[in-house]
Design a protein around this motif. Structure first.
Motif, short mmCIF file in Angstrom:
data_model
loop_
_atom_site.label_atom_id
_atom_site.label_comp_id
_atom_site.label_asym_id
_atom_site.label_seq_id
_atom_site.Cartn_x
_atom_site.Cartn_y
_atom_site.Cartn_z
N ALA A 97 0.83 -1.21 0.00
CA ALA A 97 0.00 0.00 0.00
C ALA A 97 0.86 1.25 0.00
N ARG A 98 1.95 1.23 0.75
CA ARG A 98 2.82 2.40 0.80
C ARG A 98 3.46 2.66 -0.57
N THR A 99 3.83 1.60 -1.26
CA THR A 99 4.42 1.76 -2.59
C THR A 99 3.41 2.39 -3.55
N ALA A 100 2.18 1.85 -3.52
CA ALA A 100 1.13 2.41 -4.39
C ALA A 100 0.82 3.84 -4.00
N ALA A 101 0.73 4.09 -2.68
CA ALA A 101 0.42 5.44 -2.21
C ALA A 101 1.51 6.42 -2.63
N GLY A 102 2.77 5.95 -2.61
CA GLY A 102 3.87 6.82 -3.04
C GLY A 102 3.72 7.24 -4.48
N ALA A 135 2.10 11.58 -8.26
CA ALA A 135 1.24 12.01 -9.36
C ALA A 135 0.41 13.23 -8.96
N LEU A 136 -0.13 13.21 -7.75
CA LEU A 136 -0.94 14.34 -7.28
C LEU A 136 -0.09 15.60 -7.09
N ARG A 137 1.19 15.41 -6.73
CA ARG A 137 2.09 16.57 -6.62
C ARG A 137 2.22 17.28 -7.95
N LYS A 138 2.04 16.51 -9.03
CA LYS A 138 2.11 17.09 -10.37
C LYS A 138 0.72 17.46 -10.89
N ASP A 139 -0.29 17.33 -10.01
CA ASP A 139 -1.69 17.56 -10.41
C ASP A 139 -2.11 16.62 -11.54
N ASP A 140 -1.58 15.41 -11.51
CA ASP A 140 -1.91 14.43 -12.54
C ASP A 140 -2.82 13.37 -11.94
N ILE A 141 -4.12 13.66 -11.87
CA ILE A 141 -5.07 12.73 -11.29
C ILE A 141 -5.18 11.47 -12.12
N ASP A 142 -4.97 11.59 -13.43
CA ASP A 142 -5.02 10.43 -14.32
C ASP A 142 -3.96 9.40 -13.93
N GLU A 143 -2.75 9.87 -13.70
CA GLU A 143 -1.67 8.98 -13.30
C GLU A 143 -1.94 8.39 -11.91
N ASN A 184 -1.66 11.77 2.75
CA ASN A 184 -1.38 13.01 3.47
C ASN A 184 -2.03 14.23 2.81
N VAL A 185 -3.16 13.99 2.14
CA VAL A 185 -3.93 15.08 1.57
C VAL A 185 -5.30 15.06 2.23
N TYR A 186 -6.02 16.15 2.11
CA TYR A 186 -7.32 16.24 2.76
C TYR A 186 -8.38 15.52 1.94
N VAL A 187 -8.95 14.49 2.51
CA VAL A 187 -9.95 13.68 1.84
C VAL A 187 -11.20 13.61 2.69
N TYR A 188 -12.34 13.83 2.06
CA TYR A 188 -13.63 13.75 2.74
C TYR A 188 -14.52 12.83 1.93
N THR A 189 -15.35 12.06 2.57
CA THR A 189 -16.29 11.20 1.86
C THR A 189 -17.70 11.48 2.33
N GLN A 190 -18.66 11.10 1.48
CA GLN A 190 -20.07 11.29 1.80
C GLN A 190 -20.32 12.73 2.25
N VAL A 191 -19.79 13.68 1.49
CA VAL A 191 -19.89 15.10 1.85
C VAL A 191 -21.31 15.60 1.54
N ARG A 192 -21.94 16.17 2.55
CA ARG A 192 -23.30 16.66 2.39
C ARG A 192 -23.34 17.94 1.56
N THR A 193 -24.30 17.99 0.66
CA THR A 193 -24.57 19.21 -0.10
C THR A 193 -26.07 19.46 -0.03
N ALA A 194 -26.51 20.53 -0.66
CA ALA A 194 -27.92 20.87 -0.62
C ALA A 194 -28.79 19.80 -1.28
N LYS A 195 -28.21 19.06 -2.25
CA LYS A 195 -29.02 18.10 -3.00
C LYS A 195 -28.58 16.64 -2.83
N GLY A 196 -27.68 16.38 -1.91
CA GLY A 196 -27.27 15.00 -1.72
C GLY A 196 -25.90 14.89 -1.08
N ARG A 197 -25.22 13.79 -1.34
CA ARG A 197 -23.88 13.55 -0.80
C ARG A 197 -22.94 13.13 -1.92
#
Length: 521
Positions: free
Chosen positions: A383-388, A393-401, A442-455
């Motif tokens: 998991a640490r290898t994959a997370a690395g 990739a996220l440091r480069k703003d490459d969500i695809d990678e 080590n980034v801010y992640v939220y799940t099931q975030v409430r909005t006016a019309k759902g999560r």
């Protein structure tokens, strides 16, 4: 040079050997005037033992140790009371025999200190009662009783009902004399993590004052912002030099990693003292608190109550939930709060509801590390290898990678690994897996975030980008993106200033991994 008292829990040692001490003696004086039976709950490594030791020194009349501290100007008599100081912190083997031996040893030590004859009683109820009465008769002074980590033996066996009951009975035998000993006692102070209401310590001491969520004592343990600025300037400067950071950057990082604990509504936040002292001592921003203990019993409780991991952050609890007996609780929230993994983030006085959340980055990331073997994969190295790879990739703003790395990682997990066999067709299960992995970055992640019309399923924030992510199990990425637009999930973040990226993700229950995604920037 500043000497930081890492792991030192004895007040006299800190004061006589020149270690830094953040003055909490105003609280010490306030608690015992006119308090008599007082209980305080705080997480581990939060200074409970040091506070108990401070009471010991105060009631022992050691005025010289308090020179220059707040209490020096408050106390005028400095009486020397006989003090019985017990600690059950080491009773963690899970057996009644071990606990009984520890209690008997501490009772015997107290008898020797005060020259009290045992009279051949090995019944801890009788022995404790005789000890207090004999000390009172011998000295003519009321006795002070300090009990640190009273619940340590119980937390060890909390998940095992067969062991919990005899352990509780043993402790009940020890604590039961306290109510009847009232005339012989000046002050009783008890610390722990949780509240086991059925113990005689709570059910029979009718006037026990629980100050755990009293706003007046919210900062009795932990370090406030002002206390940090008054006491840690040298450490802050050293952190800046060692990490090539400005003072403002150091303060922001300290707050992000170690601040954020609230032990009453509308109270000032406090820093984790162990982590803050360790960071100053090492001139490094590591995850100190979490590395000192693995919350195995918490993982077991998560499974016992079938807790949705992704809903812990932002969960709501009524005021009564915090007073719920630990042994009879119906959710993990009270225990997670008392243990320091969740803290008070908001309060609704009309509904008497608290909003709970992770205190800081250290706690959240540390908890995800601990949960990896139970929610994702048994081998954390994988998991640490994959997370690395995902992190780079996220440091480069490459969500695809990043998603490609996640896809390859999940595809390589055997079916029997982690908890995949428990709920292989649950969308919530796969959301939890992604949640743990992204939180691990080590980034801010939220799940099931409430909005006016759902999560929305996942909201992830980096320094430059906000990712609004929707997961579809065996659906299509187009359906996921349409839901983001139809529900207006991205609208609340348009004024943030960071780039907003919408991500639709398809997770296949058959292949047990991400099979497609689409990114709209």
């Amino acid at each position: 040079m500043v000497y930081y008292p890492i792991g030192i829990q004895t007040f006299s040692e800190i004061r006589t050997k020149g270690f830094l001490y953040v003055d909490k003696t105003q609280y010490v004086y306030d608690v015992c005037h006119p308090g008599k039976f007082v209980f305080l709950s705080r997480p581990r490594r939060f200074g409970k033992s040091l506070l108990t030791s401070t009471f010991d020194a105060y009631f022992s009349g050691k005025k010289e140790l308090f020179k220059g501290l707040a209490i020096e100007k408050l106390e005028t008599e400095w009486k020397h009371y006989p003090v019985l100081h017990f600690s059950l912190a080491s009773a963690k083997r899970g057996t009644v025999e071990d606990l009984d031996s520890l209690i008997q040893y501490q009772l015997e030590s107290a008898e020797e200190e005060y020259g009290i004859e045992n009279r051949d009683s090995f019944n801890i109820t009788i022995r404790f009662r005789r000890l207090v009465e004999d000390i009172y008769r011998k000295t003519g002074m009321q006795v002070v009783v300090l009990i640190d980590e009273y619940d340590a033996p119980l937390l060890t066996v909390l998940h095992d009902s067969d062991k919990l009951e005899p352990m509780r009975t043993e402790l009940q035998s020890f604590y039961s004399p306290l109510k009847d000993l009232d005339p012989y006692l000046r002050f009783v102070f008890i610390t722990g993590i949780s509240k086991f209401s059925q113990l005689s310590i709570f059910s029979q001491i009718n006037n026990l004052k629980n100050i755990s969520m009293n706003p007046k004592y919210a900062s009795i343990c932990g370090i406030t912002e002002r206390e940090m600025m008054d006491n840690f300037q040298e450490g802050i400067d050293e952190l800046g030099k060692a990490n090539d950071m400005t003072k403002d950057e150091v303060l922001a990082q300290l707050k992000r990693k170690y601040d954020g604990y609230h032990f009453a509504y509308n109270s000032e936040g406090v820093y984790n003292p162990f982590s803050l002292l360790s960071a100053m001592d090492d001139s490094a921003f590591n995850n100190y608190w979490f590395s000192t203990g693995t919350p195995t019993f918490l993982v077991k409780m998560l499974k016992r109550f079938h807790t949705d991991l992704t809903k812990l952050d932002g969960s709501e609890a009524g005021a009564d939930d915090f007073d719920a007996p630990t042994e009879n609780m119906h959710s993990v929230l009270p225990l997670f709060y008392q243990s320091g993994y969740l803290t008070i983030k908001g309060y609704d006085p009309i509904l008497s509801n608290y909003t709970l959340g992770y205190p800081n980055e250290e706690v959240k990331v540390g908890l995800m590390h601990a949960l990896l073997p139970f929610y994702v994969v048994k081998d954390p190295v994988e998991a640490r290898t994959a997370a690395g790879k995902m992190y780079l990739a996220l440091r480069k703003d490459d969500i695809d990678e990043a998603l490609e790395a996640a896809r390859a990682f999940f595809a390589g997990i055997p079916y029997q690994e982690g908890t995949l066999q428990d709920a292989p067709t649950s969308e919530g299960h796969f959301t939890a897996m992604l949640y743990v992995m992204f939180s691990f970055l080590n980034v801010y992640v939220y799940t099931q975030v409430r909005t006016a019309k759902g999560r929305m399923d996942i909201l992830m924030k980096t320094d430059t980008t906000i990712y609004v992510m929707e997961l579809k199990l065996d659906g299509t990425v187009e359906e996921a993106l349409k839901q983001i637009d139809d529900k207006g999930y991205a609208i609340p973040y348009e004024a943030d200033g960071r780039r907003i990226v919408k991500v639709g993700i398809r997770f296949s229950s058959e292949e047990r991994t991400i099979t497609a995604w689409k990114i709209v920037a």
